[in-house]
Design a protein around this motif. Structure first.
Motif, PDB file in Angstrom:
ATOM      1  N   LEU A 138       6.944   9.061  -5.092  1.00  0.00           N
ATOM      2  CA  LEU A 138       8.387   8.508  -5.034  1.00  0.00           C
ATOM      3  C   LEU A 138       9.111   8.433  -3.802  1.00  0.00           C
ATOM      4  N   ALA A 139       8.927   9.537  -2.996  1.00  0.00           N
ATOM      5  CA  ALA A 139       9.400   9.805  -1.523  1.00  0.00           C
ATOM      6  C   ALA A 139       8.791   8.857  -0.580  1.00  0.00           C
ATOM      7  N   ALA A 153       0.684  -1.349   0.042  1.00  0.00           N
ATOM      8  CA  ALA A 153      -0.034   0.014  -0.076  1.00  0.00           C
ATOM      9  C   ALA A 153       0.862   1.345  -0.051  1.00  0.00           C
ATOM     10  N   SER A 154       0.357   2.260  -0.798  1.00  0.00           N
ATOM     11  CA  SER A 154       0.934   3.571  -0.841  1.00  0.00           C
ATOM     12  C   SER A 154       0.028   4.823  -0.683  1.00  0.00           C
ATOM     13  N   ARG A 155       0.199   5.199   0.601  1.00  0.00           N
ATOM     14  CA  ARG A 155      -0.619   6.443   0.863  1.00  0.00           C
ATOM     15  C   ARG A 155      -0.288   7.744   0.181  1.00  0.00           C
ATOM     16  N   GLU A 156      -1.246   8.617  -0.266  1.00  0.00           N
ATOM     17  CA  GLU A 156      -1.173   9.680  -1.131  1.00  0.00           C
ATOM     18  C   GLU A 156      -0.051  10.601  -0.310  1.00  0.00           C
ATOM     19  N   ALA A 157       0.772  11.345  -1.103  1.00  0.00           N
ATOM     20  CA  ALA A 157       1.560  12.194  -0.591  1.00  0.00           C
ATOM     21  C   ALA A 157       2.130  13.235  -1.863  1.00  0.00           C
ATOM     22  N   PRO A 158       2.588  14.277  -1.524  1.00  0.00           N
ATOM     23  CA  PRO A 158       3.002  15.287  -2.502  1.00  0.00           C
ATOM     24  C   PRO A 158       4.378  15.055  -3.089  1.00  0.00           C
ATOM     25  N   GLY A 159       4.605  15.662  -4.025  1.00  0.00           N
ATOM     26  CA  GLY A 159       5.915  15.504  -4.736  1.00  0.00           C
ATOM     27  C   GLY A 159       5.956  14.495  -5.937  1.00  0.00           C
ATOM     28  N   GLU A 160       7.419  14.241  -6.290  1.00  0.00           N
ATOM     29  CA  GLU A 160       7.334  13.397  -7.606  1.00  0.00           C
ATOM     30  C   GLU A 160       6.807  12.132  -7.445  1.00  0.00           C
ATOM     31  N   ARG A 161       6.377  11.606  -8.651  1.00  0.00           N
ATOM     32  CA  ARG A 161       5.724  10.201  -8.319  1.00  0.00           C
ATOM     33  C   ARG A 161       6.405   9.436  -9.443  1.00  0.00           C
ATOM     34  N   LEU A 162       6.322   7.949  -9.119  1.00  0.00           N
ATOM     35  CA  LEU A 162       6.615   6.962  -9.988  1.00  0.00           C
ATOM     36  C   LEU A 162       5.475   6.244 -10.603  1.00  0.00           C
ATOM     37  N   PRO A 163       5.251   6.530 -12.105  1.00  0.00           N
ATOM     38  CA  PRO A 163       4.117   5.914 -12.631  1.00  0.00           C
ATOM     39  C   PRO A 163       4.312   4.282 -12.726  1.00  0.00           C
ATOM     40  N   SER A 164       3.270   3.733 -12.892  1.00  0.00           N
ATOM     41  CA  SER A 164       3.042   2.344 -13.478  1.00  0.00           C
ATOM     42  C   SER A 164       3.404   2.264 -15.017  1.00  0.00           C
TER      43      SER A 164
END
Length: 357
Positions: A152-153, A132-143
């Protein structure tokens, strides 16, 4: 920071509720539920030790091992190792669950090292992890599927990337508040039935599969592992037989939950074209869990997914009313099934990444 005084060992699964090892099994279940609640912001994914035990006693068809980490004798984390019984199967499914208060102390790393070592010893060259990955600001790793991404952080993302895992797919967790308006359900059902036409008929049952459908259910469960979207995970086929269906039905019927099944028959052939299941707890204060749903590829395009989902929800309302919600998970690229869910009233509650190494 690391913590020096923790131990990691394998947990012996008790033979029955109250049997030797039951206290530790319940404590590990408590960890599982706490981690799920922290990840999704709700306790509606919780399962009791009595409800989970049938899965762990199913070693013939789904071999699994559980590791636990203890601090001062208290179980604060668990690791799960699952495989297939075929000697040629090269896949292991791994899971790590560490209580939030005990993270960033080396416990997750120690569990992961042990789980990956077991996989290597057994020749499982592919490891799959759902996290599971909770929502967070910043850069993202796309599927790589083009649907969904993870922050990403996030610590679980950094942890998995550092261990050589790659993100392959995103899963969406969704919640349907109950009750659903009966008129709305009827309109959805009638619309789907009009599209599917007279060639398809819905049947329903609770717990044990009727004898006439055993062979078809074995096929449907097998095809669930090949027809459902799995992106680049390359999940192996899990072959079901009539005997396996019988044994699993019996094991879960003896547990505290009720399984409500809806199937759709293709009348010209007399064979099943799809199925869906709801796992219903005994306590009406708890959420219902949507389990597998599948329409065989050769029968898609007739709105059978909507027909099945609505038929089972109508059965739930009639036979087991009073539950607060239904929780379900779907691959983010499975737009057809997500569209069905959204039309019924499901809303997202969280996301998890499917990772492969």
């Amino acid at each position: 920071m690391t913590i020096e005084h923790f131990t990691v060992g394998e947990l012996a699964v008790p033979a029955a509720p109250g049997a030797e090892g039951w206290g530790d099994f319940r404590a590990a279940t408590t960890v599982r539920n706490a981690v799920e609640a922290a990840a999704y912001g709700t306790d509606e994914l919780a399962l009791s030790a009595e409800e989970l035990l049938p899965y762990w006693l199913n070693q013939e068809y789904a071999p699994a091992r559980m590791l636990v980490a203890r601090v001062g004798g208290e179980i604060v984390a668990r690791g799960v190792y699952e495989t297939r019984p075929e000697a040629s199967a090269d896949v292991a499914w791994l899971a790590l669950e560490v209580l939030p208060a005990f993270r960033r102390r080396g416990i997750g790393t120690a569990l992961a090292d042990r789980l990956e070592s077991i996989a290597a010893e057994e020749g499982r060259v592919r490891a799959l992890v759902y996290a599971a990955s909770r929502e967070a600001p910043g850069e993202r790793l796309p599927s790589p599927t083009g649907f969904g991404s993870v922050p990403l952080a996030n610590p679980e993302v950094r942890f998995l990337l550092a261990r050589g895992y790659t993100l392959e797919q995103m899963e969406r967790g969704s919640r349907l508040p109950l009750p659903v308006d009966e008129g709305a359900l009827a309109r959805h059902f009638d619309g789907a039935a009009t599209t599917s036409g007279p060639d398809y008929a819905v049947h329903r049952w609770a717990d044990r599969t009727p004898e006439r459908w055993l062979a078809d259910m074995a096929l449907l469960r097998t095809r669930m592992t090949t027809d459902a979207p799995s992106a680049g995970l390359e999940e192996p086929e899990d072959v079901w037989t009539v005997q396996r269906v019988l044994e699993e039905d019996e094991a879960f019927a003896a547990g505290p939950r009720t399984t409500l099944t809806a199937v759709v028959e293709h009348r010209p052939t007399g064979r099943l074209a799809g199925f869906t299941e709801l796992s219903v707890p005994a306590e009406t204060s708890r959420a219902v869990h949507q389990e597998d749903t599948l329409v065989l590829k050769e029968h898609r395009g007739h709105r059978l997914g909507m027909l099945l989902k609505i038929a089972n929800l109508q059965g739930l309302a009639a036979e087991r009313p009073g539950h607060p919600s239904v929780i379900t998970f779907n691959a983010e690229e499975n737009r057809h099934m997500l569209s069905v869910n959204e039309a019924v009233g499901f809303v997202p509650i969280g996301y998890e990444g499917a990772w492969r190494r």
